[in-house]
Design a protein around this motif. Structure first.
Motif, PDB file in Angstrom:
ATOM      1  N   ILE A 136       0.835  -1.203   0.000  1.00 60.31           N
ATOM      2  CA  ILE A 136       0.000   0.000   0.000  1.00 60.31           C
ATOM      3  C   ILE A 136       0.870   1.253   0.000  1.00 60.31           C
ATOM      4  O   ILE A 136       0.596   2.225  -0.719  1.00 60.31           O
ATOM      5  N   ALA A 137       1.942   1.244   0.801  1.00 56.59           N
ATOM      6  CA  ALA A 137       2.837   2.405   0.850  1.00 56.59           C
ATOM      7  C   ALA A 137       3.479   2.659  -0.510  1.00 56.59           C
ATOM      8  O   ALA A 137       3.540   3.807  -0.971  1.00 56.59           O
ATOM      9  N   MET A 138       3.948   1.606  -1.162  1.00 55.41           N
ATOM     10  CA  MET A 138       4.567   1.768  -2.480  1.00 55.41           C
ATOM     11  C   MET A 138       3.543   2.211  -3.517  1.00 55.41           C
ATOM     12  O   MET A 138       3.841   3.041  -4.383  1.00 55.41           O
ATOM     13  N   ALA A 139       2.323   1.663  -3.440  1.00 57.21           N
ATOM     14  CA  ALA A 139       1.282   2.067  -4.392  1.00 57.21           C
ATOM     15  C   ALA A 139       0.934   3.546  -4.231  1.00 57.21           C
ATOM     16  O   ALA A 139       0.768   4.263  -5.224  1.00 57.21           O
ATOM     17  N   LEU A 140       0.829   4.011  -3.000  1.00 59.47           N
ATOM     18  CA  LEU A 140       0.548   5.432  -2.753  1.00 59.47           C
ATOM     19  C   LEU A 140       1.683   6.300  -3.280  1.00 59.47           C
ATOM     20  O   LEU A 140       1.453   7.362  -3.870  1.00 59.47           O
ATOM     21  N   MET A 141       2.916   5.834  -3.081  1.00 57.27           N
ATOM     22  CA  MET A 141       4.065   6.594  -3.541  1.00 57.27           C
ATOM     23  C   MET A 141       4.078   6.700  -5.070  1.00 57.27           C
ATOM     24  O   MET A 141       4.262   7.783  -5.629  1.00 57.27           O
ATOM     25  N   VAL A 142       3.859   5.581  -5.735  1.00 63.46           N
ATOM     26  CA  VAL A 142       3.869   5.580  -7.203  1.00 63.46           C
ATOM     27  C   VAL A 142       2.692   6.374  -7.746  1.00 63.46           C
ATOM     28  O   VAL A 142       2.810   7.077  -8.755  1.00 63.46           O
ATOM     29  N   ALA A 169       6.139  -7.862  -2.054  1.00 68.50           N
ATOM     30  CA  ALA A 169       5.317  -6.658  -1.924  1.00 68.50           C
ATOM     31  C   ALA A 169       5.036  -5.992  -3.259  1.00 68.50           C
ATOM     32  O   ALA A 169       3.962  -5.409  -3.459  1.00 68.50           O
ATOM     33  N   GLY A 170       5.977  -6.058  -4.199  1.00 64.05           N
ATOM     34  CA  GLY A 170       5.789  -5.415  -5.491  1.00 64.05           C
ATOM     35  C   GLY A 170       4.617  -5.971  -6.275  1.00 64.05           C
ATOM     36  O   GLY A 170       3.939  -5.240  -7.014  1.00 64.05           O
ATOM     37  N   TYR A 171       4.359  -7.267  -6.114  1.00 59.61           N
ATOM     38  CA  TYR A 171       3.228  -7.891  -6.817  1.00 59.61           C
ATOM     39  C   TYR A 171       1.904  -7.310  -6.325  1.00 59.61           C
ATOM     40  O   TYR A 171       1.026  -6.949  -7.118  1.00 59.61           O
ATOM     41  N   TYR A 172       1.763  -7.205  -5.013  1.00 58.40           N
ATOM     42  CA  TYR A 172       0.522  -6.675  -4.446  1.00 58.40           C
ATOM     43  C   TYR A 172       0.410  -5.170  -4.673  1.00 58.40           C
ATOM     44  O   TYR A 172      -0.697  -4.629  -4.714  1.00 58.40           O
ATOM     45  N   MET A 173       1.554  -4.500  -4.838  1.00 54.72           N
ATOM     46  CA  MET A 173       1.541  -3.079  -5.146  1.00 54.72           C
ATOM     47  C   MET A 173       0.770  -2.813  -6.437  1.00 54.72           C
ATOM     48  O   MET A 173       0.011  -1.827  -6.534  1.00 54.72           O
ATOM     49  N   ILE A 174       0.953  -3.657  -7.444  1.00 51.22           N
ATOM     50  CA  ILE A 174       0.267  -3.471  -8.731  1.00 51.22           C
ATOM     51  C   ILE A 174      -1.246  -3.544  -8.541  1.00 51.22           C
ATOM     52  O   ILE A 174      -2.009  -2.770  -9.133  1.00 51.22           O
TER      53      ILE A 174
END
Length: 310
Positions: free
Chosen positions: A104-110, A186-191
């Protein structure tokens, strides 16, 4: 356009039923090949495994002796299995929580970044492309006590007293496996979360800004509730993946030190192929299957209740 009369409604309903019936033969044509393949490669092996779980087969000989529930009785009373179950649950809870928080943090950042969005997305997603074996070897070298990068950096910055045997000390071995797995998954769930973020109407954030809501309030009351569907998918997938974790443990710790990182999937492998007890290993696999099924049903039922339709 007028309101349909009861006759028109009846005609429309009959036409709809005819259309549905007309498509049934075509549906069967497409379903049968898949059903045959699913039966051959899933249902039949599952039934075969269920039978083997009641035997003392060693995996090699033709002598398959039926022993009833002896394997399951041993599972119930085995301290090694209890330890593996405890390790599995600890690892599963930790991975589900940490992977989803990081995703979630990476998705928000991207989602918020304006420049090089595709670059950041690729960087975060890249670890997912590595196999568990490759990832395990990479992190085993990074965390090596003698020449690993982590201990080398600690020595270089004057924190040599902080160096530990990350994979050889029972206090740190599981933590090392968990954090390295989070880095990979985590990168997979980020997508998935990123797709959910991009489906949220921008008008909601604009209205929240006008009302004076800060970033945390917007996330707490708008973004997070509207990510409920993505959260359900990601938590279920991460839970199933965590319960079946094998590659990283096999490469990084071999279930050790001692039995500190031995999980159910790894003990199934060790017992079935290392100790030639396929019957007992298959019984453990059936137990794991039931655990995954029960936890998944409960998890989906709970998470579905909080999903928001918009």
């Amino acid at each position: 356009m007028g309101i349909p009369t009861s006759t028109e409604k009846a005609i429309l309903a009959a036409t709809t039923r005819k259309r549905k019936k007309k498509h049934h033969p075509f549906a069967v044509v497409f379903i049968v090949p898949s059903l045959i393949l699913y039966t051959l490669f899933v249902i039949v092996p599952t039934l075969g495994s269920a039978y083997l779980s009641f035997t003392s087969w060693d995996g090699i000989s033709e002598d398959i002796r039926y022993i009833g529930f002896a394997n399951f009785v041993e599972i119930w009373s085995s301290p090694r299995v209890h330890n593996a179950l405890k390790n599995t649950l600890i690892m599963t809870v930790s991975l589900v929580v940490l992977e989803n928080i990081a995703a979630i943090a990476m998705a928000l950042m991207v989602d918020k970044v304006r420049w090089f969005k595709n670059l950041f997305r690729s960087i975060f997603y890249f670890p997912t492309l590595l196999s568990g074996i490759v990832m395990g070897f990479v992190w085993a070298m990074i965390l090596n006590y003698n020449f690993g990068v982590v201990n080398q950096i600690l020595n270089q910055i004057g924190l040599g007293s902080w160096t530990v045997d990350w994979l050889g000390d029972p206090q740190y071995a599981m933590l090392s496996v968990i954090l390295s797995t989070v880095w990979k998954g985590a990168g997979y769930y980020m997508i998935i979360y990123l797709a959910g973020l991009q489906s949220i109407p921008a008008e909601l954030s604009e209205a929240a800004n006008i009302d004076g809501a800060n970033g945390w309030q917007q996330f707490r009351f708008i973004t997070f509730p509207l990510l409920a569907g993505s959260l359900t998918v990601c938590m279920v997938l991460s839970m199933i993946s965590a319960l079946k974790i094998f590659d990283q443990i096999a490469v990084m710790t071999d279930g050790g030190p001692g039995f500190a990182t031995e999980t159910l999937t790894y003990i199934i492998y060790k017992v079935g192929f290392g100790e030639l007890r396929q019957g007992f290993g298959t019984a453990l696999a059936m137990v794991l299957f039931v655990i995954i099924l029960v936890i998944t049903v409960i998890q989906v039922k709970i998470l579905r209740k909080r999903e928001v339709q918009y």
